[in-house]
Design an enzyme around this catalytic site. Structure first.
Site, mmCIF file in Angstrom:
data_model
loop_
_atom_site.group_PDB
_atom_site.id
_atom_site.type_symbol
_atom_site.label_atom_id
_atom_site.label_comp_id
_atom_site.label_asym_id
_atom_site.label_seq_id
_atom_site.Cartn_x
_atom_site.Cartn_y
_atom_site.Cartn_z
ATOM 1 C CB VAL A 284 -16.450 53.668 -10.907
ATOM 2 C CG1 VAL A 284 -15.753 54.094 -11.864
ATOM 3 C CG2 VAL A 284 -17.679 54.488 -10.719
ATOM 4 C CE LYS B 284 -19.508 48.533 -7.622
ATOM 5 N NZ LYS B 284 -19.191 48.954 -8.838
ATOM 6 C CG ASN C 193 -22.550 43.502 -16.073
ATOM 7 O OD1 ASN C 193 -23.300 42.850 -16.800
ATOM 8 N ND2 ASN C 193 -22.861 44.780 -15.585
ATOM 9 C CE LYS C 194 -21.592 48.456 -17.666
ATOM 10 N NZ LYS C 194 -21.071 49.788 -17.745
ATOM 11 C CG MET C 195 -20.922 38.861 -20.896
ATOM 12 S SD MET C 195 -19.134 38.794 -21.685
ATOM 13 C CE MET C 195 -19.346 37.691 -22.950
ATOM 14 C CB ALA D 94 4.990 84.032 16.863
ATOM 15 C CB SER E 225 4.274 72.237 18.057
ATOM 16 O OG SER E 225 4.172 73.262 18.811
#
Length: 628
Positions: free
Chosen positions: A24, A28, A156-158, A463, A533
């Site tokens: 994230v 992209k 990325n973000k070089m 029950a 169940s």
């Protein structure tokens, strides 16, 4: 260049489908937005909308926020993340492209799988400041599983690390080492700044040490083997039986692999019936041949039974047929995958009931270790055995994506909860066959003078299920009828002695008892089943094992406070003291029936009256024959 020559050249250009993936906030959407902007792929109204949206909800001050070209959902813009898959088509002089911008957030891994399922290549983004993360490894593993072999590692973000060659090299080395372990060996690493445009369309003077192509230049050069599928054995899953009038019966679908021609011999799977192709028909008319990727309608020389979901294969290399498999499963639901629980399995146009019978292991995406697993949780990847309720046609996923890839769907919510890749059929699926017998259920029921059925009592502990079930059996026995009462506690003394009370064990507990009840119905008995169940899914599974009119669900309804006050076995007190874990109503959920045949409020109805109501229902359904 004349427009006619340009259009003809464009028609000859190939198509590359690729995805962007990664963790994230790695950039992209910004990357693809910048690529479209720099390549002049935006229309004037798109550019104007981008400028307006950037001023209104952008994250780059007064500059263009390129991510907004792809993040169209309000929630995406508010959170600054990608949630859904966004597809964009664009074209250069050398190639056409379809890009799927997929989400990086762990919660939306299922959307990444959707985008990757049809891709030829993947751009995996890594934030140069963070390096390789867990989600980077998870997406890489999924890319490998889904058969994508061309991977571009876009660091990325070089610009935020001063275009450091050392930082780039360290990330490249770490990624190549990991990729080699999962079978990814066609890796291209490119340093980029999506925001600034460095090395996106053209090479940047900020990275003189980088000697490779720009991102777009590399995408234009990736080789896509379009002939591999054409050379594979012919497969066409039937999507539609086309019967416009009495004189025409065709079978429509997309050719997923191979080549087909009129007069070719074919086999229809799973039935195994064979015939020859009479005609190949497309929108433009009859064809001399069809290849992978084409939508066609086949007509056959013989009148054989072919239905939607069947697979038409080449007769000399047909698809496999089985009902038990080993498969890799990517789990996509917040609710865990529980062995024994039934789901819809959709493979192509075929939908069947499936259950994961045995998880072999799950994969730690960081270390690639195989870890023991009884269940799969959200975003976990595991190898499991699964069984379907009828034989289906298939190919191993590595040979054919379309006939080897499937999704799992929750039978109650219709949500897609998993995606899977078939490995191979289990040998037992070919060695075990149903043995037909001459004495059948109807004959046994007639002999007993009754109609076999299941009366399934469900409700909280305390029950009154066992009390009412016991009364019903006594009344039926007094009438000379043949019954059996399956009580939850009694069954756990023997058949289910090995099971505890985790969700997985509860699912298996009900699965086994439902199968026993089915056998007893086949024996002609009236079967009374008294189990808490707690899960609707397993009660639905039990109902599906017998005929529609052979199952009566009785909801023995008592508020938790009333059931806890009764507490005939002292179990609630133990649970409240922490001595009994996973107790329904205390620390494990109960899902009440939505549409039971009978609801009995035990705070207002006596057990005797409840038993008489059930007897009346059975009498009305013809289950009791003539009373003695």
């Amino acid at each position: 260049m004349p427009i006619e020559d340009y259009l003809e050249a464009q028609q000859r250009n190939g198509l590359l489908r690729f995805i962007t993936c990664g963790s994230v906030d790695d950039g992209k959407s910004t990357l693809i937005g910048r690529l479209l902007y720099d390549a002049n792929m935006l229309l004037e109204d798109q550019l104007a909308a981008l400028e307006a949206d950037s001023r209104k909800v952008g994250t780059q001050g007064g500059d263009l926020d390129f991510a907004l070209l792809l993040d169209g959902l309000i929630a995406e813009r508010e959170q600054g993340i990608t949630i859904d898959v966004a597809y964009r088509f664009f074209s250069t002089d050398k190639r056409h492209f379809i890009v799927a911008d997929t989400p990086g957030h762990e919660q939306y891994t299922r959307n990444m799988v959707t985008g990757a399922s049809t891709a030829d290549a993947a751009i995996l983004l890594v934030d140069a400041r963070k390096g390789i993360l867990t989600q980077t490894r998870r997406h890489s593993y999924l890319v490998s599983l889904l058969g994508i072999r061309e991977v571009v590692l876009a660091v990325n973000k070089m610009d935020l690390v001063d275009y450091s060659r050392t930082t780039f090299a360290a990330i490249e080395d770490a990624y190549r080492a990991f990729a080699a372990q999962i079978g990814l060996n066609r890796i291209s690493c490119i340093p980029v700044s999506a925001l600034k445009g460095d090395n996106i369309l053209t090479l940047s003077d900020k990275t003189p040490w980088y000697l490779g192509p720009s991102l777009l230049g590399h995408l234009e050069m990736i080789e896509v083997d379009h002939t591999r599928l054409e050379q594979a054995p012919f497969r066409m899953p039937v999507q539609w039986v086309n019967r416009p009038h009495a004189d025409f019966r065709g079978f429509a679908g997309i050719v997923t692999s191979g080549t087909i021609r009129p007069d070719d011999r074919i086999r229809v799977q799973p039935s195994g019936r064979e015939s020859r192709v009479a005609r190949l028909i497309a929108y433009e008319g009859d064809l001399t041949h069809a290849v992978a990727g084409q939508s066609v309608t086949l007509t056959l020389a013989d009148e054989i039974d072919v239905s939607r979901g069947d697979v038409i294969s080449s007769a000399d290399a047909p698809a496999g047929v089985a009902d038990q498999f080993e498969a890799t499963i990517v789990w996509m639901s917040d609710q865990p995958m529980l062995p024994g629980r039934t789901y819809w399995l959709k493979l192509g146009a075929k939908t069947v009931t499936a259950a994961i019978t045995h998880p072999k292991y799950r994969v730690n995406v960081n270390t690639l270790e195989h870890l023991a697993a009884k269940r799969l949780g959200l975003n976990e990847i595991g190898v499991c055995n699964l069984a379907v309720d009828r034989p289906i046609a298939f190919d191993p996923y590595r040979e054919n994506r379309d006939t080897g890839g499937f999704i799992l769907i929750d039978r109650l919510s219709n949500d897609t909860v998993g995606a899977g890749l078939l490995h191979f059929a289990l040998r037992r699926s070919h060695n075990i066959h149903w043995q037909a017998t001459d004495v059948h259920k109807q004959a046994r029921s007639v002999q007993k003078g009754q109609k076999a059925c299941v009366v399934w009592f469900t409700g909280l502990s305390g029950a009154g299920k066992s009390t009412i079930g016991n009364l019903v059996e006594k009344k039926l026995h007094a009438r000379g009828l043949h019954t059996y009462l399956l009580d939850g506690d009694n069954v756990r003394h023997g058949l289910n002695r090995d099971l505890g009370f985790t969700d997985e064990d509860r699912v298996e507990n009900i699965r086994r008892c439902a199968e026993v009840a089915k056998l007893m119905v086949d024996a002609g008995l009236i079967v009374l089943v008294s189990f808490i169940s707690p899960f609707r899914s397993e009660r639905r599974m039990a109902r599906a094992l017998v005929e529609a009119d052979e199952f009566i669900e009785v909801f023995v309804d008592a508020p938790l406070a009333v059931a806890e006050e009764r507490d005939p076995k002292g179990l609630y007190r133990k649970a409240r003291r922490g001595e009994l874990m996973n107790f329904t109503g205390v620390d494990s959920p109960y899902e009440p029936p939505e549409h039971p045949e009978i609801r009995i409020d035990t705070t207002a109805t006596t057990p005797e009256s409840a038993a008489e109501q059930i007897i009346a229902i059975l009498q009305g359904r013809g289950a009791l024959g003539s009373p003695l």
